[in-house]
Write an enzyme that holds these catalytic residues in place. Structure first.
Site, PDB file in Angstrom:
ATOM      1  N   HIS A 166      -7.405   2.844   3.731  1.00  0.00           N
ATOM      2  CA  HIS A 166      -7.313   3.529   5.017  1.00  0.00           C
ATOM      3  C   HIS A 166      -8.698   3.657   5.689  1.00  0.00           C
ATOM      4  CE1 HIS A 166      -3.411   4.727   3.455  1.00  0.00           C
ATOM      5  NE2 HIS A 166      -3.117   5.331   4.600  1.00  0.00           N
ATOM      6  N   CYS A 173     -10.904   3.021  -0.277  1.00  0.00           N
ATOM      7  CA  CYS A 173      -9.521   3.344   0.092  1.00  0.00           C
ATOM      8  C   CYS A 173      -9.223   2.491   1.316  1.00  0.00           C
ATOM      9  CB  CYS A 173      -9.386   4.833   0.435  1.00  0.00           C
ATOM     10  SG  CYS A 173      -7.787   5.235   1.159  1.00  0.00           S
ATOM     11  N   CYS A 182      -4.254  -1.464  -2.059  1.00  0.00           N
ATOM     12  CA  CYS A 182      -4.384  -0.017  -2.235  1.00  0.00           C
ATOM     13  C   CYS A 182      -5.264   0.207  -3.460  1.00  0.00           C
ATOM     14  CB  CYS A 182      -3.008   0.597  -2.449  1.00  0.00           C
ATOM     15  SG  CYS A 182      -3.066   2.362  -2.830  1.00  0.00           S
ATOM     16  N   ASP A 219       0.868  -1.183   0.000  1.00  0.00           N
ATOM     17  CA  ASP A 219       0.000   0.000   0.000  1.00  0.00           C
ATOM     18  C   ASP A 219       0.901   1.228   0.000  1.00  0.00           C
ATOM     19  OD1 ASP A 219      -2.434   1.569   0.364  1.00  0.00           O
ATOM     20  OD2 ASP A 219      -1.811   1.862   2.439  1.00  0.00           O
ATOM     21  N   SER A 220       0.311   2.377  -0.223  1.00  0.00           N
ATOM     22  CA  SER A 220       1.071   3.624  -0.147  1.00  0.00           C
ATOM     23  C   SER A 220       1.503   3.925   1.291  1.00  0.00           C
ATOM     24  CB  SER A 220       0.212   4.781  -0.658  1.00  0.00           C
ATOM     25  OG  SER A 220      -0.927   4.898   0.173  1.00  0.00           O
ATOM     26  N   GLU A 265      -3.149   8.659   8.584  1.00  0.00           N
ATOM     27  CA  GLU A 265      -1.695   8.401   8.687  1.00  0.00           C
ATOM     28  C   GLU A 265      -1.110   9.115   9.910  1.00  0.00           C
ATOM     29  OE1 GLU A 265       0.714   6.661   6.760  1.00  0.00           O
ATOM     30  OE2 GLU A 265      -0.794   5.709   5.499  1.00  0.00           O
TER      31      GLU A 265
HETATM   32  N1  DGL Z   1      -4.733   3.415   0.869  1.00  0.00           N
HETATM   33  C1  DGL Z   1      -4.756   3.917  -0.446  1.00  0.00           C
HETATM   34  C2  DGL Z   1      -5.978   3.484  -1.229  1.00  0.00           C
HETATM   35  O1  DGL Z   1      -6.545   2.448  -0.946  1.00  0.00           O
HETATM   36  C3  DGL Z   1      -4.505   5.351  -0.735  1.00  0.00           C
HETATM   37  C4  DGL Z   1      -3.895   6.257   0.189  1.00  0.00           C
HETATM   38  C5  DGL Z   1      -3.083   7.342  -0.482  1.00  0.00           C
HETATM   39  O2  DGL Z   1      -3.628   8.356  -0.931  1.00  0.00           O
HETATM   40  O3  DGL Z   1      -1.893   7.156  -0.542  1.00  0.00           O
HETATM   41  O4  DGL Z   1      -6.357   4.152  -2.161  1.00  0.00           O
END
Ligand code: DGL
Length: 270
Positions: A189, A187, A73, A10-11, A154
């Site tokens: 997150h 997302c 992600c 993931d990012s 984050e």
């Molecule tokens: N967790 C990531 C997703 O599912 C994105 C988070 C980011 O913007 O880096 O899209």
């Protein structure tokens, strides 16, 4: 049988939200996780940059000899799933969007209204809408970018008034005006604030792609006869980050309820 680990990336820390479901459903499987915490967020970056970063990370995971890769992600899955599959044709690569879009199309009737929330990049791609409509073109889908969620999560700003206000800011009108009754957390997150969204919008049906993707992992391992059998106790779960932030470590602890985990630092050249 294949005792090699599964690569997740993931990012940042969002992809960790899949790991408890993996552990619950496939407890013998080991994981190598990579969170690109030094360069998060990806959601407001260009497709070229996201693709370059994702290629570096997938190369790293392939070097670690993982048996499959899960792009945990949405932003990366929406941007360059095909590029990564072409780059590593010998290893199964699962994107997180398709399983959830398929599940949503299956469970929705024509009077349901689907809302998708995600990063700017995911929403700009219309990946969820296209994949849902590939199953059923009649399902009503509305999409909304919520770029403030990722930096707050984050930073660990989760159980706070700021998070509640941000949820109200993005979701109240979106849900009411579009009559959304089914919400995809597009997302990885966002499951970290799922309980907050439920508290504020108790009648919503919430689809969590971080959970749904584990069913696809199971299907692929079954097809390839590649389940781990639990005999390779020496293989440990490994969590890498390009910047070993306190939040990343704290989140690992929170998700794994304080169980000791190996956390290693891996610095990728940019
Ligand atoms: N967790 C990531 C997703 O599912 C994105 C988070 C980011 O913007 O880096 O899209």
């Amino acid at each position: 049988m294949d005792n090699r680990p599964i690569g997740f990336f993931d990012s940042g820390l969002g992809g960790l939200t899949s790991i408890p479901y993996l552990r619950k459903h496939l407890p013998n499987e080991k994981v190598i996780y990579f969170g690109d915490t030094a360069r998060t967020p990806y959601g407001s970056k260009s497709p070229k940059t996201i693709t370059n970063f994702a290629c570096q990370i997938s190369d790293f995971l392939v070097e670690q000899d993982v048996k499959m890769i899960v792009i945990a992600c949405n932003t990366i899955s929406a941007t360059c799933l095909d590029v990564l599959r072409e780059r590593h044709p010998h290893i199964p690569i699962v994107g997180i969007i398709e399983p959830a879009a398929t599940r949503t199309a299956r469970i929705c009737a024509l009077d349901n209204v689907v809302g998708v929330i995600g990063t700017k990049a995911t929403i700009r791609s219309h990946a969820y809408e296209s994949l849902i409509h590939a199953h059923d073109a009649e399902i009503e889908v509305h999409e909304l970018a919520c770029p403030a969620f990722v930096p707050l999560i984050e930073e660990g700003i989760i159980n706070s008034d700021i998070m509640d206000l941000t949820i109200h800011h993005y979701l109240d009108d979106f849900i009411l005006e579009n009559r959304v009754d089914t919400l995809i957390l597009g997302c990885t997150h966002y499951p970290l604030v799922e309980s907050h969204i439920r508290r504020m919008h108790p009648n919503l049906r919430i689809i969590n792609p971080s959970e749904v993707v584990v069913d696809t992992v199971e299907e692929i391992l079954k097809d390839r006869n590649a389940f781990a059998d639990g005999s390779a106790a020496e293989i440990e779960n490994c969590f890498y980050a390009s910047d070993l932030s306190d939040n990343f470590v704290a989140m690992i602890d929170r998700i794994f309820e304080g169980q000791a985990e190996k956390v290693a630092f891996k610095n990728l050249d940019v």
